[in-house]
Enzyme design. Structure first.
Site: not given
Length: 118
Positions: A21, A53, A72-73, A98
């Protein structure tokens, strides 16, 4: 409190804990809900009086494309801090997905909330 949101912003980045990864770019999907007050923008119809935005999206894309997180945290925490600091957001909900990480699931990830609702 009013909410400006961004849904399913897709960005390619390096994310993951496995060696393979760390060698490829993978897609992450981002949702943001940002607490703000839109009344002045609604009264004046001046974009500088709101949380733009488009500007937030551009900042997110730039940041995530350049990042290399393992979890991802961590990405969610960094995104929340970046947006709160850069744009003066007092409350934020961030979802980092993900897609494809678990073959049997369409998407996996985390949702965090930071700051105070007003």
């Amino acid at each position: 409190m009013d909410i400006v949101y961004i849904r399913e912003l897709e960005v390619e980045t390096i994310i993951g804990i496995y060696d393979w990864e760390r060698e490829i770019r993978q897609k992450v999907s981002l949702d943001l809900e940002m607490g703000t007050d839109i009344r002045k923008a609604a009264e004046t119809e001046v974009v500088d009086n709101t949380l733009n935005y488009k500007s937030v999206s551009e900042k997110l894309i730039e940041f995530v494309e350049a990042s290399e997180f393992q979890l991802v945290e961590t990405m969610a925490e960094e995104i929340a801090g970046l947006i709160m600091t850069t744009f003066g957001v007092r409350w934020i909900r961030v979802r980092v997905g993900k897609p494809g990480a678990v073959p049997a699931a369409k998407d996996v990830g985390v949702i965090i909330e930071r700051g105070e609702r007003f």
